[in-house]
Design an enzyme around this catalytic site. Structure first.
Site, PDB file in Angstrom:
ATOM      1  N   ASN A  45      -3.577   6.379  -0.820  1.00  0.00           N
ATOM      2  CA  ASN A  45      -3.179   6.383   0.591  1.00  0.00           C
ATOM      3  C   ASN A  45      -2.515   7.681   1.009  1.00  0.00           C
ATOM      4  OD1 ASN A  45      -4.275   4.014   1.326  1.00  0.00           O
ATOM      5  ND2 ASN A  45      -2.417   2.802   1.092  1.00  0.00           N
TER       6      ASN A  45
ATOM      7  N   HIS B   9      -2.199  -2.468  -6.493  1.00  0.00           N
ATOM      8  CA  HIS B   9      -2.710  -2.113  -5.162  1.00  0.00           C
ATOM      9  C   HIS B   9      -4.235  -2.124  -5.157  1.00  0.00           C
ATOM     10  CE1 HIS B   9      -3.186   0.979  -1.742  1.00  0.00           C
ATOM     11  NE2 HIS B   9      -3.182  -0.243  -1.280  1.00  0.00           N
TER      12      HIS B   9
ATOM     13  N   SER C 228       0.829  -1.202   0.000  1.00  0.00           N
ATOM     14  CA  SER C 228       0.000   0.000   0.000  1.00  0.00           C
ATOM     15  C   SER C 228       0.862   1.251   0.000  1.00  0.00           C
ATOM     16  CB  SER C 228      -0.942  -0.009   1.199  1.00  0.00           C
ATOM     17  OG  SER C 228      -0.220  -0.190   2.382  1.00  0.00           O
TER      18      SER C 228
ATOM     19  N   GLU D 154      -4.701   0.411  -8.175  1.00  0.00           N
ATOM     20  CA  GLU D 154      -3.609   1.314  -8.556  1.00  0.00           C
ATOM     21  C   GLU D 154      -2.509   0.437  -9.168  1.00  0.00           C
ATOM     22  OE1 GLU D 154      -3.380   5.118  -5.560  1.00  0.00           O
ATOM     23  OE2 GLU D 154      -2.687   3.239  -4.728  1.00  0.00           O
TER      24      GLU D 154
HETATM   25  N1  CAA Z   1     -16.754  -8.236   1.333  1.00  0.00           N
HETATM   26  C1  CAA Z   1     -17.628  -8.397   0.307  1.00  0.00           C
HETATM   27  N2  CAA Z   1     -18.697  -7.609   0.113  1.00  0.00           N
HETATM   28  C2  CAA Z   1     -18.926  -6.643   1.018  1.00  0.00           C
HETATM   29  C3  CAA Z   1     -18.060  -6.419   2.107  1.00  0.00           C
HETATM   30  C4  CAA Z   1     -16.936  -7.266   2.247  1.00  0.00           C
HETATM   31  N3  CAA Z   1     -16.057  -7.120   3.256  1.00  0.00           N
HETATM   32  N4  CAA Z   1     -18.554  -5.368   2.830  1.00  0.00           N
HETATM   33  C5  CAA Z   1     -19.678  -4.955   2.193  1.00  0.00           C
HETATM   34  N5  CAA Z   1     -19.879  -5.717   1.104  1.00  0.00           N
HETATM   35  C6  CAA Z   1     -20.972  -5.585   0.129  1.00  0.00           C
HETATM   36  C7  CAA Z   1     -22.303  -5.922   0.762  1.00  0.00           C
HETATM   37  O1  CAA Z   1     -22.582  -7.309   0.662  1.00  0.00           O
HETATM   38  C8  CAA Z   1     -23.265  -5.101  -0.087  1.00  0.00           C
HETATM   39  O2  CAA Z   1     -23.504  -5.776  -1.319  1.00  0.00           O
HETATM   40  P1  CAA Z   1     -24.947  -5.686  -2.038  1.00  0.00           P
HETATM   41  O3  CAA Z   1     -25.143  -4.252  -2.381  1.00  0.00           O
HETATM   42  O4  CAA Z   1     -24.750  -6.551  -3.232  1.00  0.00           O
HETATM   43  O5  CAA Z   1     -25.916  -6.227  -1.071  1.00  0.00           O
HETATM   44  C9  CAA Z   1     -22.454  -3.836  -0.437  1.00  0.00           C
HETATM   45  O6  CAA Z   1     -21.066  -4.197  -0.257  1.00  0.00           O
HETATM   46  C10 CAA Z   1     -22.804  -2.686   0.467  1.00  0.00           C
HETATM   47  O7  CAA Z   1     -22.596  -3.115   1.808  1.00  0.00           O
HETATM   48  P2  CAA Z   1     -23.436  -2.595   3.064  1.00  0.00           P
HETATM   49  O8  CAA Z   1     -24.813  -2.172   2.608  1.00  0.00           O
HETATM   50  O9  CAA Z   1     -23.341  -3.614   4.155  1.00  0.00           O
HETATM   51  O10 CAA Z   1     -22.628  -1.354   3.639  1.00  0.00           O
HETATM   52  P3  CAA Z   1     -22.205  -0.007   2.949  1.00  0.00           P
HETATM   53  O11 CAA Z   1     -23.240   0.502   2.032  1.00  0.00           O
HETATM   54  O12 CAA Z   1     -21.694   0.848   4.063  1.00  0.00           O
HETATM   55  O13 CAA Z   1     -20.961  -0.392   2.048  1.00  0.00           O
HETATM   56  C11 CAA Z   1     -18.610  -0.351   1.945  1.00  0.00           C
HETATM   57  C12 CAA Z   1     -19.829  -0.992   2.593  1.00  0.00           C
HETATM   58  C13 CAA Z   1     -18.618  -0.615   0.449  1.00  0.00           C
HETATM   59  C14 CAA Z   1     -17.395  -1.000   2.578  1.00  0.00           C
HETATM   60  C15 CAA Z   1     -18.662   1.187   2.214  1.00  0.00           C
HETATM   61  O14 CAA Z   1     -18.815   1.409   3.583  1.00  0.00           O
HETATM   62  C16 CAA Z   1     -17.440   1.903   1.721  1.00  0.00           C
HETATM   63  O15 CAA Z   1     -17.289   2.183   0.545  1.00  0.00           O
HETATM   64  N6  CAA Z   1     -16.518   2.238   2.652  1.00  0.00           N
HETATM   65  C17 CAA Z   1     -15.259   2.892   2.316  1.00  0.00           C
HETATM   66  C18 CAA Z   1     -14.287   1.870   1.843  1.00  0.00           C
HETATM   67  C19 CAA Z   1     -12.942   2.452   1.538  1.00  0.00           C
HETATM   68  O16 CAA Z   1     -12.723   3.652   1.562  1.00  0.00           O
HETATM   69  N7  CAA Z   1     -12.002   1.576   1.239  1.00  0.00           N
HETATM   70  C20 CAA Z   1     -10.636   1.947   0.970  1.00  0.00           C
HETATM   71  C21 CAA Z   1      -9.833   1.700   2.196  1.00  0.00           C
HETATM   72  S1  CAA Z   1      -8.140   2.165   1.954  1.00  0.00           S
HETATM   73  C22 CAA Z   1      -7.422   0.792   1.375  1.00  0.00           C
HETATM   74  O17 CAA Z   1      -7.961  -0.263   1.298  1.00  0.00           O
HETATM   75  C23 CAA Z   1      -6.036   0.969   0.908  1.00  0.00           C
HETATM   76  C24 CAA Z   1      -4.948   0.618   1.836  1.00  0.00           C
HETATM   77  O18 CAA Z   1      -3.914   0.246   1.349  1.00  0.00           O
HETATM   78  C25 CAA Z   1      -5.042   0.852   3.283  1.00  0.00           C
END
Ligand code: CAA
Length: 288
Positions: free
Chosen positions: A191, A141, A120, A153
């Site tokens: 990030n 990434h 990352s 990425e």
């Molecule tokens: N695995 C698989 N599917 C998942 C999941 C997981 N861990 N978490 C949620 N989902 C799916 C759900 O099943 C749901 O699917 P459907 O629409 O088909 O039913 C969908 O995603 C939406 O989930 P929820 O309704 O439960 O919850 P939500 O609307 O809050 O969405 C989320 C969840 C997509 C995670 C949303 O909260 C989000 O976009 N959060 C921000 C995520 C983010 O910023 N990620 C980047 C992190 S930084 C990184 O990863 C880089 C690094 O190097 C650190």
């Protein structure tokens, strides 16, 4: 190229590795998943099975039934078993020494493969240098949760060949993702922007300006973020947030990227977020 799009190997069965594995299986690929820990492999298989079952139940698994798709997953504790995969994606913990060790070994046991890292924030150029095939080392990434987040990425090391960048872009598309090319600089793009925002949110709590809950509500309702920055810290892992801040601090600007002491304290107490059952919030069912 066709072969590249049919099967991949992944090193590391943690949250990211298993997410990449599930995504590749759902896209119809054969997947070999390697980890030093048998327990991590067992947990990963169970989590992937659950994820595939949910997709199947929703009628969204186009590659076959969940059972048939899971049958394309092979797990192993030996890196040598990954030798015939055209692309190996390393998704081990964010430690330079660990990743360099894995790349050195892969360089010996899998002489033909493109070696991609899901790092990352570490330098791909430095990682490429530990191998005898730096032109076939590249960054891929992914973002958490991998099955949901559409971005990959693609990080080009100084030495990466054009055809390698093109191959992993095609692989990302085959996995249903959108590749975006980013330069090899600390934290890459997402990030470098996202993690300091989380760090700043922790300072707001540390200074008593607002509670964690208020910060998250404010950013959801005022900036339209899907979840607040501190809930995101818990999802990504507080240890990962601190590790990325240190990399930004070392690579860019000492003062501007100081990890917030509150994050360090949570980390020292073992409260790393969802994966340990507690971070800024508590997750009783997910810890352990
Ligand atoms: N695995 C698989 N599917 C998942 C999941 C997981 N861990 N978490 C949620 N989902 C799916 C759900 O099943 C749901 O699917 P459907 O629409 O088909 O039913 C969908 O995603 C939406 O989930 P929820 O309704 O439960 O919850 P939500 O609307 O809050 O969405 C989320 C969840 C997509 C995670 C949303 O909260 C989000 O976009 N959060 C921000 C995520 C983010 O910023 N990620 C980047 C992190 S930084 C990184 O990863 C880089 C690094 O190097 C650190």
């Amino acid at each position: 190229m066709t072969d590249t799009l049919q099967r991949i190997a992944i090193v590391g069965a943690g949250i990211m590795g298993r997410g990449i594995a599930q995504t590749a299986l759902a896209a119809g690929q054969e997947v070999a998943l390697c980890d030093v820990s048998e327990a991590a492999l067992d947990n990963a298989r169970e989590a992937i099975d659950g994820g595939l079952q949910r997709l199947d139940d929703k009628g969204r698994l186009e590659a076959g039934t969940a059972e048939a798709v899971l049958a394309r997953l092979a797990v192993t504790t030996r890196l040598a078993d990954l030798a015939d995969a055209p692309v190996i994606i390393e998704a081990a913990p964010e430690s330079p020494e660990l990743k360099e060790g894995i790349f050195r070994e892969l360089d010996t046991v899998a002489p033909e493969a493109i070696l991609a890292s899901n790092t990352s924030s570490l330098s791909l150029t430095r990682l490429a240098d530990v191998t005898g095939r730096p032109e076939r080392v590249v960054g891929m990434h992914f973002f958490n949760p991998v099955p949901v987040m559409p971005l990959v990425e693609v990080i080009r090391a100084r030495q990466t060949a054009d055809h390698v960048v093109e191959t992993v872009e095609a692989l990302a598309r085959a996995l249903g993702k959108t590749p975006v090319r980013i330069g090899d600089s600390p934290g890459f793009a997402v990030n470098r922007i996202l993690i300091p925002m989380i760090n700043e949110a922790a300072f707001v709590v540390e200074e008593g300006v607002a509670t964690a809950e208020a910060v998250d509500d404010a950013m959801r309702l005022g900036a339209n973020h899907p979840i607040g920055p501190l809930a995101l810290a818990d999802m990504v892992g507080i240890d990962v947030v601190v590790a990325v801040m240190k990399i930004l601090q070392d690579g860019l600007d000492e003062a501007k990227y100081q990890p917030c002491p509150l994050l360090r304290r949570l980390m020292d107490e073992g409260h790393l977020g969802r994966k340990t059952g507690r971070g800024f919030c508590e997750y009783p069912a997910e810890g352990g």
